[in-house]
Write an enzyme that holds these catalytic residues in place. Structure first.
Site, PDB file in Angstrom:
ATOM      1  N   GLY A 202       0.779  -1.249   0.000  1.00 45.69           N
ATOM      2  CA  GLY A 202       0.000   0.000   0.000  1.00 45.69           C
ATOM      3  C   GLY A 202       0.804   1.291   0.000  1.00 45.69           C
ATOM      4  O   GLY A 202       0.269   2.353   0.275  1.00 45.69           O
TER       5      GLY A 202
ATOM      6  N   ASP B  11       1.958  -0.481 -10.293  1.00 38.96           N
ATOM      7  CA  ASP B  11       3.317  -0.884  -9.928  1.00 38.96           C
ATOM      8  C   ASP B  11       3.460  -2.404 -10.039  1.00 38.96           C
ATOM      9  O   ASP B  11       4.226  -3.025  -9.310  1.00 38.96           O
ATOM     10  CB  ASP B  11       3.566  -0.408  -8.476  1.00 38.96           C
TER      11      ASP B  11
ATOM     12  N   LYS C 298       9.264  -2.023 -15.753  1.00 36.88           N
ATOM     13  CA  LYS C 298      10.502  -2.683 -15.350  1.00 36.88           C
ATOM     14  C   LYS C 298      11.247  -3.065 -16.620  1.00 36.88           C
ATOM     15  O   LYS C 298      10.772  -3.850 -17.422  1.00 36.88           O
ATOM     16  CB  LYS C 298      10.157  -3.920 -14.521  1.00 36.88           C
TER      17      LYS C 298
HETATM   18  C1  SAM Z   1       6.224  -3.950  -6.340  1.00 37.79           C
HETATM   19  S1  SAM Z   1       4.821  -4.553  -5.574  1.00 37.79           S
HETATM   20  C2  SAM Z   1       3.820  -3.146  -5.372  1.00 37.79           C
HETATM   21  C3  SAM Z   1       4.194  -2.303  -4.196  1.00 37.79           C
HETATM   22  C4  SAM Z   1       3.198  -1.201  -3.965  1.00 37.79           C
HETATM   23  N1  SAM Z   1       3.147  -0.236  -5.069  1.00 37.79           N
HETATM   24  C5  SAM Z   1       3.520  -0.444  -2.713  1.00 37.79           C
HETATM   25  O1  SAM Z   1       3.904   0.731  -2.805  1.00 37.79           O
HETATM   26  O2  SAM Z   1       3.378  -0.997  -1.619  1.00 37.79           O
HETATM   27  C6  SAM Z   1       4.008  -5.378  -6.888  1.00 37.79           C
HETATM   28  C7  SAM Z   1       2.630  -5.912  -6.504  1.00 37.79           C
HETATM   29  O3  SAM Z   1       1.980  -6.274  -7.714  1.00 37.79           O
HETATM   30  C8  SAM Z   1       1.131  -7.368  -7.430  1.00 37.79           C
HETATM   31  N2  SAM Z   1       0.787  -8.010  -8.706  1.00 37.79           N
HETATM   32  C9  SAM Z   1       1.615  -8.602  -9.618  1.00 37.79           C
HETATM   33  N3  SAM Z   1       0.889  -9.062 -10.664  1.00 37.79           N
HETATM   34  C10 SAM Z   1      -0.396  -8.731 -10.411  1.00 37.79           C
HETATM   35  C11 SAM Z   1      -1.613  -8.920 -11.115  1.00 37.79           C
HETATM   36  N4  SAM Z   1      -1.645  -9.545 -12.305  1.00 37.79           N
HETATM   37  N5  SAM Z   1      -2.750  -8.450 -10.568  1.00 37.79           N
HETATM   38  C12 SAM Z   1      -2.752  -7.795  -9.385  1.00 37.79           C
HETATM   39  N6  SAM Z   1      -1.617  -7.596  -8.660  1.00 37.79           N
HETATM   40  C13 SAM Z   1      -0.460  -8.054  -9.178  1.00 37.79           C
HETATM   41  C14 SAM Z   1       1.957  -8.230  -6.488  1.00 37.79           C
HETATM   42  O4  SAM Z   1       1.100  -9.053  -5.731  1.00 37.79           O
HETATM   43  C15 SAM Z   1       2.669  -7.169  -5.641  1.00 37.79           C
HETATM   44  O5  SAM Z   1       1.966  -6.934  -4.433  1.00 37.79           O
END
Ligand code: SAM
Length: 355
Positions: free
Chosen positions: A222, A276, A305
């Protein structure tokens, strides 16, 4: 002026070099690049020395993704005598226009940062000497060029200047932000920096208004949602992971445990989309463009990325995908900006806006 020095994150020298060569060629400026891997900077030498001045005047710094700062240099001072480093700097800057600020800087690397105390100390007598010769104004003047002395090590420096309306106002081109203790993850700083980089103060006040709606794809835990909640927005947070309790207690967040590539809002009342999710850049780029095209958001801030070896090409491919998606049957006018932010690592951050 001989060429241009560009600052970047260590490890991104090739990307910075590829980008400046392409951007310079687009305005008919040609030259060659000299770089050392992981040095945190790139030297672009113009075939025609007069072009360095034109380059920093005509190429907006904010059109470069990988460079944090740039300035045109006249000379690379080598083997400087520690007993007199001021004399050669004065001499090298004799032909410069009158400057209103002096910045003595170093590369943002482990070795470079060891020069930080020296640069701070050296600034004081150099500033005095430059004021005596009238090369620097008596008081800070933000309307005239900035003089740069960039120490690569204690004996080697580039001397040059940048234009105050086309440079980064920040030391080393780096935006330092304080981590808010109540934020659930450090990546909160990425969105905070992006908001400051892509929107000026007035735009932030108008477009991050209390009561607006946002969607955060890949939201957990979050950190990005925190930035939106802090600004009074209501957030639909999409992720299969767990959201920080503190954010859920704010009453401004609704958590959807769904796939971010399939989720769409029920109503067309979402202003901001932030994303993200760590996925292939072309897949994320296409998704962002389609949200905009379908009117499911008005603006998006998202990360791409990039693969280690072909970052610049991969960025260009993403730009093309967005362009193709938005210039299809029912074209959407848009503006796209991208930057490798200080708080980014292997990713870059983009801002896409429907006009
Ligand atoms: C780098 S983290 C995000 C961190 C977040 N922006 C923060 O500030 O706390 C990436 C997130 O993307 C989620 N994620 C990856 N692929 C996803 C998808 N297809 N649908 C929803 N969430 C996804 C992962 O579960 C992970 O929690």
């Amino acid at each position: 002026m001989a060429g241009v020095i560009l600052y970047c994150r260590a490890g991104f020298e090739n990307d910075t070099a590829n980008e400046i060569q392409q951007k310079a060629a687009e305005i008919d400026i040609y030259g060659f690049v000299k770089l050392n891997a992981n040095s945190g900077y790139v030297q672009y030498q113009c075939y025609n020395p007069e072009d360095a001045f034109r380059l920093i005047k005509q190429l907006p710094l904010d059109e470069l993704v990988f460079a944090r700062q740039f300035f045109a240099y006249s000379q690379h001072l080598q083997d400087l005598d520690p007993a007199d480093r001021i004399g050669p700097v004065i001499e090298a800057s004799m032909s410069f226009p009158g400057c209103g600020e002096l910045r003595v800087e170093y590369p943002d690397t482990t070795e470079g940062r060891e020069l930080s105390r020296f640069c701070k100390k050296f600034t004081v007598p150099l500033r005095q000497a430059l004021r005596k010769t009238s090369q620097l104004s008596d008081k800070l003047n933000v309307y005239v060029p900035v003089m740069h002395v960039f120490f690569v090590d204690g004996r080697n420096a580039y001397v040059g200047y940048s234009f105050s309306n086309n440079n980064s106002p920040l030391p080393l081109g780096i935006m330092r932000l304080k981590f808010p203790n109540e934020a659930p993850s450090r990546s909160t700083l990425k969105l905070e920096e992006a908001i400051h980089v892509f929107l000026d103060k007035e735009e932030q006040e108008l477009r991050f208004k209390s009561g607006m709606n946002a969607v955060d794809l890949g939201a957990c835990p979050g950190g990005w949602t925190y930035q939106l909640v802090k600004r009074g927005l209501f957030v639909q947070a999409v992720d299969n992971g767990a959201m920080a309790e503190s954010l859920m207690e704010s009453g401004q967040v609704k958590h959807f445990e769904e796939d971010g590539f399939k989720f769409r809002p029920k109503k067309k009342n979402v202003h901001w989309l932030v994303c993200d999710m760590i996925e292939k850049p072309d897949k994320v780029a296409r998704l962002m463009a389609r949200w905009l095209r379908d009117g499911d958001c008005k603006e998006a801030i998202f990360n791409l990325k990039l693969p280690m070896k072909r970052r610049f090409e991969s960025y260009q491919q993403a730009v093309k995908i967005i362009h193709d998606e938005l210039q299809g049957k029912d074209p959407v006018r848009y503006r796209l900006k991208a930057k490798h932010l200080y708080h980014d690592r292997e990713e870059i951050t983009l801002h896409l806006r429907a006009l």
